[in-house]
Design a protein around this motif. Structure first.
Motif, PDB file in Angstrom:
ATOM      1  N   VAL A 178     -30.182  11.821  43.601  1.00 29.38           N
ATOM      2  CA  VAL A 178     -30.512  11.855  42.154  1.00 29.38           C
ATOM      3  C   VAL A 178     -30.293  10.236  41.553  1.00 29.38           C
ATOM      4  O   VAL A 178     -31.073   9.811  40.870  1.00 29.38           O
ATOM      5  CB  VAL A 178     -29.648  12.675  41.285  1.00 29.38           C
ATOM      6  N   VAL A 179     -29.161   9.728  42.051  1.00 28.11           N
ATOM      7  CA  VAL A 179     -28.897   8.312  41.847  1.00 28.11           C
ATOM      8  C   VAL A 179     -30.100   7.281  42.295  1.00 28.11           C
ATOM      9  O   VAL A 179     -30.524   6.289  41.575  1.00 28.11           O
ATOM     10  CB  VAL A 179     -27.432   7.896  42.586  1.00 28.11           C
ATOM     11  N   GLU A 180     -30.260   7.730  43.445  1.00 26.36           N
ATOM     12  CA  GLU A 180     -31.563   6.705  44.278  1.00 26.36           C
ATOM     13  C   GLU A 180     -32.936   7.002  43.511  1.00 26.36           C
ATOM     14  O   GLU A 180     -33.538   6.035  42.972  1.00 26.36           O
ATOM     15  CB  GLU A 180     -31.725   6.992  45.662  1.00 26.36           C
ATOM     16  N   ARG A 181     -33.147   8.255  43.039  1.00 22.95           N
ATOM     17  CA  ARG A 181     -34.168   8.585  42.193  1.00 22.95           C
ATOM     18  C   ARG A 181     -34.150   7.440  41.027  1.00 22.95           C
ATOM     19  O   ARG A 181     -34.893   7.198  40.265  1.00 22.95           O
ATOM     20  CB  ARG A 181     -34.580  10.002  41.856  1.00 22.95           C
ATOM     21  N   THR A 182     -32.987   7.799  40.207  1.00 32.47           N
ATOM     22  CA  THR A 182     -32.636   7.177  38.993  1.00 32.47           C
ATOM     23  C   THR A 182     -32.965   5.512  39.049  1.00 32.47           C
ATOM     24  O   THR A 182     -33.730   4.888  38.146  1.00 32.47           O
ATOM     25  CB  THR A 182     -31.513   7.537  38.345  1.00 32.47           C
ATOM     26  N   GLN A 183     -32.254   5.160  40.325  1.00 33.87           N
ATOM     27  CA  GLN A 183     -32.587   3.734  40.274  1.00 33.87           C
ATOM     28  C   GLN A 183     -34.153   3.337  40.560  1.00 33.87           C
ATOM     29  O   GLN A 183     -34.284   2.420  40.202  1.00 33.87           O
ATOM     30  CB  GLN A 183     -31.857   3.254  41.633  1.00 33.87           C
ATOM     31  N   GLN A 184     -34.860   4.316  41.553  1.00 36.58           N
ATOM     32  CA  GLN A 184     -36.153   3.860  41.424  1.00 36.58           C
ATOM     33  C   GLN A 184     -36.912   3.926  40.329  1.00 36.58           C
ATOM     34  O   GLN A 184     -37.692   3.073  39.775  1.00 36.58           O
ATOM     35  CB  GLN A 184     -36.853   4.798  42.484  1.00 36.58           C
ATOM     36  N   ILE A 185     -36.716   4.835  39.329  1.00 42.70           N
ATOM     37  CA  ILE A 185     -37.141   5.172  38.161  1.00 42.70           C
ATOM     38  C   ILE A 185     -36.861   3.926  37.246  1.00 42.70           C
ATOM     39  O   ILE A 185     -37.709   3.205  36.448  1.00 42.70           O
ATOM     40  CB  ILE A 185     -36.890   6.442  37.118  1.00 42.70           C
ATOM     41  N   THR A 186     -35.634   3.360  37.278  1.00 42.62           N
ATOM     42  CA  THR A 186     -35.269   2.207  36.590  1.00 42.62           C
ATOM     43  C   THR A 186     -35.940   0.878  36.990  1.00 42.62           C
ATOM     44  O   THR A 186     -36.079   0.124  36.036  1.00 42.62           O
ATOM     45  CB  THR A 186     -33.681   2.080  36.810  1.00 42.62           C
ATOM     46  N   LEU A 187     -36.196   0.712  38.239  1.00 44.02           N
ATOM     47  CA  LEU A 187     -36.732  -0.323  38.867  1.00 44.02           C
ATOM     48  C   LEU A 187     -38.185  -0.366  38.418  1.00 44.02           C
ATOM     49  O   LEU A 187     -38.630  -1.227  37.771  1.00 44.02           O
ATOM     50  CB  LEU A 187     -36.544  -0.392  40.225  1.00 44.02           C
ATOM     51  N   GLN A 188     -38.695   0.912  38.414  1.00 48.93           N
ATOM     52  CA  GLN A 188     -40.333   1.145  37.615  1.00 48.93           C
ATOM     53  C   GLN A 188     -40.300   0.579  36.395  1.00 48.93           C
ATOM     54  O   GLN A 188     -41.075  -0.150  35.858  1.00 48.93           O
ATOM     55  CB  GLN A 188     -40.768   2.587  38.002  1.00 48.93           C
ATOM     56  N   GLU A 189     -39.170   1.242  35.560  1.00 42.56           N
ATOM     57  CA  GLU A 189     -39.284   1.078  34.062  1.00 42.56           C
ATOM     58  C   GLU A 189     -39.060  -0.746  33.879  1.00 42.56           C
ATOM     59  O   GLU A 189     -39.802  -1.135  32.865  1.00 42.56           O
ATOM     60  CB  GLU A 189     -38.151   1.731  33.329  1.00 42.56           C
ATOM     61  N   GLN A 190     -38.396  -1.083  34.823  1.00 48.79           N
ATOM     62  CA  GLN A 190     -38.033  -2.585  34.605  1.00 48.79           C
ATOM     63  C   GLN A 190     -39.334  -3.410  35.008  1.00 48.79           C
ATOM     64  O   GLN A 190     -39.603  -4.459  34.275  1.00 48.79           O
ATOM     65  CB  GLN A 190     -36.872  -2.996  35.438  1.00 48.79           C
ATOM     66  N   GLU A 191     -39.962  -3.034  35.950  1.00 48.41           N
ATOM     67  CA  GLU A 191     -41.038  -3.463  36.334  1.00 48.41           C
ATOM     68  C   GLU A 191     -42.369  -3.509  35.117  1.00 48.41           C
ATOM     69  O   GLU A 191     -42.619  -4.499  34.892  1.00 48.41           O
ATOM     70  CB  GLU A 191     -41.842  -2.973  37.546  1.00 48.41           C
ATOM     71  N   ILE A 192     -42.282  -2.123  34.587  1.00 50.12           N
ATOM     72  CA  ILE A 192     -43.308  -2.102  33.402  1.00 50.12           C
ATOM     73  C   ILE A 192     -42.752  -2.865  32.433  1.00 50.12           C
ATOM     74  O   ILE A 192     -43.790  -3.629  31.666  1.00 50.12           O
ATOM     75  CB  ILE A 192     -43.319  -0.421  33.019  1.00 50.12           C
ATOM     76  N   THR A 193     -41.641  -3.034  32.059  1.00 51.55           N
ATOM     77  CA  THR A 193     -41.068  -3.930  30.888  1.00 51.55           C
ATOM     78  C   THR A 193     -41.653  -5.337  31.195  1.00 51.55           C
ATOM     79  O   THR A 193     -41.871  -6.112  30.262  1.00 51.55           O
ATOM     80  CB  THR A 193     -39.763  -3.623  30.812  1.00 51.55           C
ATOM     81  N   ARG A 194     -41.242  -5.668  32.451  1.00 51.49           N
ATOM     82  CA  ARG A 194     -41.451  -7.165  32.846  1.00 51.49           C
ATOM     83  C   ARG A 194     -43.086  -7.324  32.647  1.00 51.49           C
ATOM     84  O   ARG A 194     -43.360  -8.549  32.183  1.00 51.49           O
ATOM     85  CB  ARG A 194     -41.197  -7.613  34.467  1.00 51.49           C
TER      86      ARG A 194
ATOM     87  N   GLU B   4     -45.089  -5.879  30.638  1.00 52.57           N
ATOM     88  CA  GLU B   4     -45.285  -5.797  29.313  1.00 52.57           C
ATOM     89  C   GLU B   4     -45.063  -7.334  28.457  1.00 52.57           C
ATOM     90  O   GLU B   4     -45.848  -7.711  27.699  1.00 52.57           O
ATOM     91  CB  GLU B   4     -44.703  -4.569  28.405  1.00 52.57           C
ATOM     92  N   LYS B   5     -43.803  -7.715  28.972  1.00 53.11           N
ATOM     93  CA  LYS B   5     -43.357  -9.085  28.373  1.00 53.11           C
ATOM     94  C   LYS B   5     -43.918 -10.090  28.785  1.00 53.11           C
ATOM     95  O   LYS B   5     -44.566 -10.849  28.184  1.00 53.11           O
ATOM     96  CB  LYS B   5     -41.854  -9.100  28.728  1.00 53.11           C
ATOM     97  N   GLU B   6     -44.639  -9.934  30.014  1.00 56.39           N
ATOM     98  CA  GLU B   6     -45.499 -10.995  30.718  1.00 56.39           C
ATOM     99  C   GLU B   6     -46.814 -10.926  29.789  1.00 56.39           C
ATOM    100  O   GLU B   6     -47.587 -12.258  29.403  1.00 56.39           O
ATOM    101  CB  GLU B   6     -45.946 -10.960  32.058  1.00 56.39           C
TER     102      GLU B   6
END
Length: 424
Positions: A258-274, A276-278
């Motif tokens: 679950v932690v690994e999956r959560t980290q993957q989701i977090t990374l994806q969200e961070q990439e999406i955020t990045r 969007e900011k770009e």
């Protein structure tokens, strides 16, 4: 001549130059021979054996009392020393002792007569204090101080005190016998009570031993049950702990996933955020900046136009006010001129008017022809039946035609109501 004395005597110097006499207790003094006299008085403590034989008490019982008193002349008290010198100077210690003894004995007899035998015999301290108090008051007046007084002996010839002693002895013996019987009784009772307590203690001890044995057996059985229970619980707890450990391992494995999956989701969200900011930085922000710049420019232009319009309106207003003022001033001047001309016309009448009109005609013709020469277009309007109903001049022609009568009126002073029947 110098004379000295020890601390146990006093010297009295009298005679020439010594009035009152000089008294010195323990010291030295210079005496002039023949004209001065020196005398000595002893300050030693005197022991007096005060006896009062066969003195009747308050109840009429004759008793004999012997007391011991210590008296002395007080050398440190100047007043008492002066009194003693006046009363006993030249007397020996024996004579002084006799006088003090008789005084004490008299007071002792008086006090015995006011007390009972029992009071004197049983409370000797009280009797001694009374004798000391009464005798001291008289001896002080003689310059003698009572140092101490003690009752030494009390006896009688009638065996009164012996009878009191017998009664007291009998009472004491009686009390002794009673006390001995009570002691023996108490001893037997205490012995029986002790034996009873011993037997009771023995029985209690045996009972306590039995109770202790019973408690031991019960506690041992309970301990055995508890030990067996604990062993069974320990075995079950071991198996349960093994199962729990396996379950915990599985839960931790799932938790890791679950932690690994959560980290993957977090990374994806961070990439999406990045991204969007770009995108916002590259496209949205410049567009918003350009929009803001255009809005600011439009607002600035609007404000500039408003300010220019307000300035132009203010300028026109001020110009109009100035022109109105000039026209008004000019009108007043012309009105005054026309008034004068009217007065002249009244005198010259038609001749004057014709002369003035002829004088102004060139100016009128120039004023009319100048606007017409600048006209660029003339529009003819038909009424629909082939006749020309009106002609509309563009530009400043219409304005000139409208203002023509006024111009003529200003130039000639003659009011013109209509110029021709049509304008072409």
């Amino acid at each position: 001549m110098f004379y000295t004395c020890g601390p146990n005597e006093a010297m009295v110097v009298s005679g020439f130059g010594r009035s009152p006499p000089l008294m010195i207790a323990g010291g030295r003094v210079f005496v002039l021979p023949c004209i001065q006299k020196i005398q000595r008085i002893a300050l030693n403590t005197l022991t007096l054996n005060v006896k009062s034989d066969k003195v009747y008490t308050r109840h009429g019982v004759p008793i004999s009392v012997t007391g011991i008193a210590q008296v002395k002349i007080q050398g440190q008290n100047k007043e008492m020393l002066a009194t003693a010198c006046q009363m006993f100077m030249g007397k020996s210690e024996a004579e002084i002792s006799t006088i003090a003894l008789e005084t004490l004995e008299g007071h002792q007899r008086a006090i015995i007569a006011h007390l009972t035998v029992e009071e004197i015999y049983q409370d000797r301290k009280k009797f001694s204090e009374q004798v000391f108090k009464v005798a001291s008051s008289d001896l002080v007046n003689m310059g003698i101080g009572v140092v101490s007084y003690t009752l030494k002996d009390v006896h009688d010839d009638q065996d009164y005190l012996h009878s009191l002693g017998k009664a007291r002895t009998a009472q004491v013996q009686k009390d002794a016998r009673i006390g001995e019987a009570q002691y023996k009784r108490d001893s037997v009772m205490r012995e029986a009570h002790a034996m009873q307590e011993k037997v009771s203690a023995q029985y209690k001890n045996e009972i306590e031993m039995a109770k202790a044995q019973r408690d031991y057996e019960l506690k041992k059985a309970a301990y055995d049950v508890e030990v067996n229970t604990k062993k069974a619980e320990s075995e079950m707890a071991y198996q349960l702990q093994v199962a729990k450990t396996k379950q915990r391992i599985e839960e931790e494995t799932m938790q890791i996933q679950v932690v690994e999956r959560t980290q993957q989701i977090t990374l994806q969200e961070q990439e999406i955020t990045r991204k969007e900011k770009e995108l916002e930085a590259k496209v949205k922000k410049p567009a918003e900046a350009e929009k803001y710049r255009l809005e600011r420019l439009a607002e600035a232009n609007r404000l500039q136009l408003i300010m220019e319009a307000e300035a132009e309106a203010e300028s026109i207003k001020m110009k109009g006010e100035a022109e109105a003022f000039a026209v008004e001033a000019k009108g007043r001047a012309e009105a005054e001129q026309m008034t004068k001309k009217a007065e002249a016309f009244q005198q010259y009448k038609d001749g004057a008017m014709v002369d003035m009109l002829l004088e102004k005609l060139p100016l009128i013709a120039e004023a009319i022809s100048k606007p017409l020469s600048e006209a660029q277009k003339i529009t003819m309007v038909s009424s629909g039946n082939g006749e020309v109903g009106a002609a509309k001049l563009t530009g400043e022609v219409l304005d000139i035609m409208t203002r023509l009568p006024l111009a003529v009126e200003k130039l000639t002073g003659v009011r013109i109501s209509q110029v021709g029947s049509a304008v072409y």
